[in-house]
Scaffold this motif. Sequence first.
Motif, PDB file in Angstrom:
ATOM      1  N   GLN A 146       0.837  -1.200   0.000  1.00 58.56           N
ATOM      2  CA  GLN A 146       0.000   0.000   0.000  1.00 58.56           C
ATOM      3  C   GLN A 146       0.875   1.254   0.000  1.00 58.56           C
ATOM      4  N   ALA A 147       1.944   1.224   0.802  1.00 56.47           N
ATOM      5  CA  ALA A 147       2.834   2.390   0.880  1.00 56.47           C
ATOM      6  C   ALA A 147       3.519   2.642  -0.463  1.00 56.47           C
ATOM      7  N   PHE A 148       3.970   1.567  -1.113  1.00 53.47           N
ATOM      8  CA  PHE A 148       4.592   1.732  -2.445  1.00 53.47           C
ATOM      9  C   PHE A 148       3.575   2.256  -3.455  1.00 53.47           C
ATOM     10  N   ASN A 149       2.344   1.735  -3.355  1.00 54.34           N
ATOM     11  CA  ASN A 149       1.306   2.181  -4.287  1.00 54.34           C
ATOM     12  C   ASN A 149       0.915   3.631  -4.066  1.00 54.34           C
ATOM     13  N   ASP A 150       1.080   4.086  -2.825  1.00 58.34           N
ATOM     14  CA  ASP A 150       0.714   5.477  -2.515  1.00 58.34           C
ATOM     15  C   ASP A 150       1.730   6.478  -3.056  1.00 58.34           C
ATOM     16  N   MET A 151       2.885   5.975  -3.501  1.00 55.98           N
ATOM     17  CA  MET A 151       3.887   6.909  -4.040  1.00 55.98           C
ATOM     18  C   MET A 151       3.369   7.547  -5.319  1.00 55.98           C
ATOM     19  N   ALA A 167      20.761   1.153  -7.924  1.00 52.06           N
ATOM     20  CA  ALA A 167      21.075   1.578  -6.558  1.00 52.06           C
ATOM     21  C   ALA A 167      20.563   2.990  -6.309  1.00 52.06           C
ATOM     22  N   GLN A 168      20.761   3.864  -7.299  1.00 49.62           N
ATOM     23  CA  GLN A 168      20.290   5.252  -7.149  1.00 49.62           C
ATOM     24  C   GLN A 168      18.758   5.295  -7.060  1.00 49.62           C
ATOM     25  N   LYS A 169      18.113   4.458  -7.900  1.00 54.87           N
ATOM     26  CA  LYS A 169      16.647   4.402  -7.874  1.00 54.87           C
ATOM     27  C   LYS A 169      16.163   3.968  -6.490  1.00 54.87           C
ATOM     28  N   GLU A 174      12.733   4.053  -3.165  1.00 54.71           N
ATOM     29  CA  GLU A 174      12.238   3.068  -2.205  1.00 54.71           C
ATOM     30  C   GLU A 174      12.702   3.322  -0.776  1.00 54.71           C
ATOM     31  N   TRP A 175      13.936   3.750  -0.620  1.00 58.00           N
ATOM     32  CA  TRP A 175      14.464   3.923   0.722  1.00 58.00           C
ATOM     33  C   TRP A 175      13.624   4.883   1.572  1.00 58.00           C
ATOM     34  N   PRO A 176      13.189   6.042   1.021  1.00 54.70           N
ATOM     35  CA  PRO A 176      12.355   6.934   1.851  1.00 54.70           C
ATOM     36  C   PRO A 176      11.063   6.259   2.311  1.00 54.70           C
ATOM     37  N   VAL A 177      10.476   5.436   1.440  1.00 55.84           N
ATOM     38  CA  VAL A 177       9.228   4.740   1.814  1.00 55.84           C
ATOM     39  C   VAL A 177       9.514   3.721   2.916  1.00 55.84           C
ATOM     40  N   LEU A 178      10.575   2.926   2.696  1.00 53.97           N
ATOM     41  CA  LEU A 178      10.898   1.879   3.669  1.00 53.97           C
ATOM     42  C   LEU A 178      11.246   2.491   5.030  1.00 53.97           C
ATOM     43  N   LYS A 179      11.998   3.594   4.978  1.00 56.76           N
ATOM     44  CA  LYS A 179      12.431   4.248   6.210  1.00 56.76           C
ATOM     45  C   LYS A 179      11.223   4.751   7.007  1.00 56.76           C
ATOM     46  N   LYS A 180      10.215   5.146   6.272  1.00 55.08           N
ATOM     47  CA  LYS A 180       9.038   5.705   6.936  1.00 55.08           C
ATOM     48  C   LYS A 180       8.070   4.612   7.413  1.00 55.08           C
ATOM     49  N   VAL A 181       7.903   3.571   6.600  1.00 53.01           N
ATOM     50  CA  VAL A 181       6.850   2.587   6.885  1.00 53.01           C
ATOM     51  C   VAL A 181       7.345   1.423   7.748  1.00 53.01           C
ATOM     52  N   CYS A 182       8.560   0.953   7.490  1.00 53.40           N
ATOM     53  CA  CYS A 182       9.025  -0.267   8.169  1.00 53.40           C
ATOM     54  C   CYS A 182       9.022  -0.182   9.703  1.00 53.40           C
ATOM     55  N   PRO A 183       9.474   0.918  10.308  1.00 51.55           N
ATOM     56  CA  PRO A 183       9.427   0.946  11.778  1.00 51.55           C
ATOM     57  C   PRO A 183       8.006   0.757  12.320  1.00 51.55           C
ATOM     58  N   GLY A 184       7.032   1.353  11.627  1.00 49.06           N
ATOM     59  CA  GLY A 184       5.637   1.208  12.063  1.00 49.06           C
ATOM     60  C   GLY A 184       5.159  -0.230  11.932  1.00 49.06           C
ATOM     61  N   ILE A 250       6.707   6.262  16.375  1.00 51.99           N
ATOM     62  CA  ILE A 250       7.407   5.610  15.258  1.00 51.99           C
ATOM     63  C   ILE A 250       6.586   5.716  13.977  1.00 51.99           C
ATOM     64  N   VAL A 251       5.257   5.528  14.105  1.00 47.82           N
ATOM     65  CA  VAL A 251       4.397   5.534  12.922  1.00 47.82           C
ATOM     66  C   VAL A 251       4.232   6.962  12.429  1.00 47.82           C
ATOM     67  N   LYS A 252       4.710   7.208  11.208  1.00 54.27           N
ATOM     68  CA  LYS A 252       4.651   8.568  10.666  1.00 54.27           C
ATOM     69  C   LYS A 252       3.532   8.691   9.644  1.00 54.27           C
ATOM     70  N   PRO A 253       2.839   9.820   9.656  1.00 51.96           N
ATOM     71  CA  PRO A 253       1.759   9.984   8.680  1.00 51.96           C
ATOM     72  C   PRO A 253       2.294  10.170   7.269  1.00 51.96           C
ATOM     73  N   LYS A 254       1.385   9.977   6.300  1.00 53.25           N
ATOM     74  CA  LYS A 254       1.765  10.151   4.902  1.00 53.25           C
ATOM     75  C   LYS A 254       2.147  11.612   4.664  1.00 53.25           C
ATOM     76  N   THR A 255       3.297  11.826   4.075  1.00 51.52           N
ATOM     77  CA  THR A 255       3.704  13.218   3.865  1.00 51.52           C
ATOM     78  C   THR A 255       3.927  13.558   2.393  1.00 51.52           C
ATOM     79  N   VAL A 256       4.036  12.522   1.549  1.00 54.09           N
ATOM     80  CA  VAL A 256       4.308  12.803   0.136  1.00 54.09           C
ATOM     81  C   VAL A 256       2.996  12.707  -0.647  1.00 54.09           C
TER      82      VAL A 256
END
Lengths: 500, 227
Positions: A146-151, A167-169, A174-184, A250-256
């Motif tokens: 869902q988080a990836f789809n919300d991008m 790697a750059q991609k 992906e890294w910003p999404v994972l960093k935000k969603v995975c801890p939650g 830890i759980v951060k709201p959608k910001t993008v």
Amino acid sequence: MARSTVAVISSMFLVGLLLGPLIFLINFSGLSLSLSISDIAAIKFTFVQAAYSATLSTVLAIPVAKALLRQKFWGKSFVVLILGAPFILPVIVAVLGLILVFGNNGIVNNFLNLIGLDSIKIYGFWGVILAHVFFNLPLAIRILLQAFNDMPGEQYRLVSSLKLSSAQKFLVLEWPVLKKVCPGVWAVIFAICLSSFAVALTLGGGPKATTVELAIYQAFFYDLDFSKAAQLALIQIVLVFSVVFASQFIVKPKTVFGLDIKISNQNPSNFQKIMDTSVIIVTLLFIFIPILVIFFYGFANVFFLPFSVFKAAILSIQIAILSSFLSVFLGLCLTTNMGEMFGSLGIAISPIVMGAGTFLMLKNFGNPYLLAVPVTAIVNALVSLPFVIRILKPSAVEIRTEFENLSLSIGLTGIFWVWWVYLRRLKRQIGFSLGVASALSMGDLGVIVLFGSGEIATLPLKIYQLMGSYRVDEALASALLLSLLAFGSFAFFDKLGRIL
Amino acid sequence: MIRFEDVIIKIVDFQLAVNMTLPKGFTSVVGQSGAGKSTLLSSLSGHRALTSGKIFVDETRIDLLPSNKRPCSIIFQDFNLFPHLSIVQNLNLVCGNKFFVSESSREKIKKVLEKVGIVELIDRLPSEMSGGQQSRAALARVLLQRNPILLLDEPFSALGPNQKSELIDLVDSLSKEQDISVLLITHDPKDVRQIAGHCIVVKDQTVLGPFETSEALDEDGPLKGYL
């Protein structure tokens, strides 16, 4: 009556139901704050197994979610939909399925022996982890997907126009999404696994694999040490509350936010296609083989089950109906922020503690076993309440906002508003939450183990008893019956909400 | 007669001051976007609390009453009907028995739907009707409410010119028939011209008027620059 008044009264009722038995348990036993070595071992095991389960589920979910995001195939939406199945699958059924696949004589060990390798052991630490990953991996996959789809599609378009390396991609997309969603995701699974009882009861146990929840049960049921049970119950509450509280940070709201431009966001290479397909197939096999083997092995005996199994099934249905309606009723009263906060207490307070306290309270007034059905129904309702509120609240808030002016302008308030607007507009969500609550109650192996006996047994307890007496064929057939009842009740109420 | 006595409505840094007496009949409410026209109507209907001041309807103070006890009906720009209820169910909400549609309520509802010309649509859902038909249904509910004041918050702005004109005529005739005072927010000069009556102008955080519509529409009248 204003909705805030309803929410306050319901919250007070709820707090009474949740904390009353605990306070009684503490009063009854007198609280001493001394921890034995086995108590400390149980706390340590609870933390370690929850941390392993949450980490493995989250890490394994990442490639699966990415694969599902990248690949387009026939039936993809169905695959994503049925990833929700383990959530309502009764724990005892899943455990039986996992034993058939990973147990001593299971499919995996037979194969390993065939190629000359050592068997793997399902009982103990790794068995508990395996079961928790089985239940929570699909949850993690769905949240990440869902988080990836919300991008926003624009970001994919921008990145592809810049001709970046893989790697750059990854770093940019992906890294910003994972960093935000995975801890939650990790925190949610960690909190769920902290309260693990049925998995620990069936696959764990012993000094090396006992959760706090299981230790409460053992102190209450086997040692009759109510003081210890109360003490462990308090520790359990502090543990879960701390995690739930910490997860708020830890759980951060959608910001993008983007312009919702839907574009084809991935162009996987052939190698990636093969890898993604393999990942998806392995995940589906891991999740569905244990369910399918129950159907395969259980089907032959399902029509020859003893009467006591059907009697237990009828009791499970009765409890599921009572508990799901109570849970949804409370959920409908608690669709405010305050209500949600109180409703979520059900996650933190152990069903075993609620059951134990209630048991002792009722003992003063008569035979507590006579009230096994209502008590189990109430506890099951409180356990499913946090999920019910999560389903109902967003739509309930929307309805109140959307129709507030119109309702006020024609003087439509109170019970009439509930009848004509609230219930009718919410009927789909009510059906869905009735389905979830009834399926969860149907498969629950919690408080009934305290009240249950040879005479009073729900179907999950009956299966546990059959497993304990090595009547495996009957246990498998009963597990099939239980799965059908759990999925059937979910489908029935969900459909009802759609057609009414 | 509606009297606003030293009324102040504050919303964050916006303030609207009202001190006026509106005669019975049809009054157009004119002003630029964001001037406070809807705020004015909301304060009358009870959807917005006053910061200070009093509102009277025929010498009865109403600003302390909850919105459902005030003698006002309101039709909004949208969301005038519950989309999941049929027209008869929507209208039954302002009839006696509120749990079920009784036979007597149905008959009563049929009569008002005849007046607004959509009796054949009694069992339809709002989504199965045109915008104009939905507005007529909302108007029928107003007739059932039997309140002496009707507030129209740009309810016909999404309709075509002919439909709009028909509906304004219908409101005019029904309000005269049932002795209802109407306040209509509009941006369209045709609407103001169509109805002989009064108009008020919401401007610079205050309300000017009431003016005779014919005078207000003069070249040097207060409506100059707003229509």
